[in-house]
Design an enzyme around this catalytic site. Structure first.
Site, short mmCIF file in Angstrom:
data_model
loop_
_atom_site.label_atom_id
_atom_site.label_comp_id
_atom_site.label_asym_id
_atom_site.label_seq_id
_atom_site.Cartn_x
_atom_site.Cartn_y
_atom_site.Cartn_z
CB CYS A 69 -2.94 4.39 3.73
SG CYS A 69 -3.11 6.06 4.26
CB CYS A 72 -4.79 4.77 8.26
SG CYS A 72 -5.41 4.66 6.67
CB CYS A 117 -6.74 6.40 2.38
SG CYS A 117 -6.74 5.02 3.58
CB CYS A 120 -7.14 7.86 7.26
SG CYS A 120 -5.85 7.98 5.85
CB CYS A 141 -1.26 9.05 -11.40
SG CYS A 141 0.31 9.97 -11.50
#
Length: 155
Positions: A69, A72, A117, A120, A141
């Site tokens: 991510c 984070c 995510c 976060c 995607c």
């Protein structure tokens, strides 16, 4: 005789605004997010934007490694689960277990499964049922600007 008709005005926009805000392990103010993310990352991760297809250099990366991510640094996808979907966005048939969560997105006027995510709450993209049949049948995607790639170190 007078009759009354009651009409419900609850639309998709109201459904979105009535959603409970989920709590995530990592929480920052909008100002803090803007300080640590690029404009493109902020647009994707915090405003649920979509990058132009074929614009991310991560779309064609197939080296061994992990996609994290961008907000984070949580590991989200492993390169061995990446495939070329031809759509112009990095595509995976599965996420790192427990690190990606789903929600329902009505932004286009119909329900889509949004990927976030799990640490976060950053918007990653959407999942579709047109992935490789020989594996999961799913296509995650993902916006490349939501990710950071780190290649696996060979010993």
């Amino acid at each position: 005789m007078i009759g009354f008709v009651v009409i419900s005005c609850t639309g998709n926009a109201q459904k979105d605004s009535q959603k409970e805000k989920k709590q995530y392990a990592l929480s920052k103010t909008e100002k803090e997010w803007k300080e640590i993310l690029t404009n493109e990352q902020y647009y994707i991760l915090r405003k649920a934007g979509t990058e132009r297809p074929f614009s991310s250099p991560l779309n064609k990366i197939y080296a061994l490694g992990t996609f994290y991510c961008a907000g984070c640094k949580t590991p989200l996808y492993e390169s061995e689960h990446k495939f070329d979907s031809g759509t112009g966005w990095p595509s995976f048939d599965r996420a790192v277990k427990g690190n990606v969560t789903v929600d329902t997105d009505y932004k286009l006027g119909y329900a889509r499964t949004e990927l976030l995510c799990a640490t976060c709450g950053g918007h990653l993209g959407h999942v579709f049922n047109d992935g490789p049949r020989e594996t999961t049948g799913k296509r995650h995607c993902i916006n490349g600007d939501a990710l950071i790639f780190e290649s696996k170190k060979t010993e």
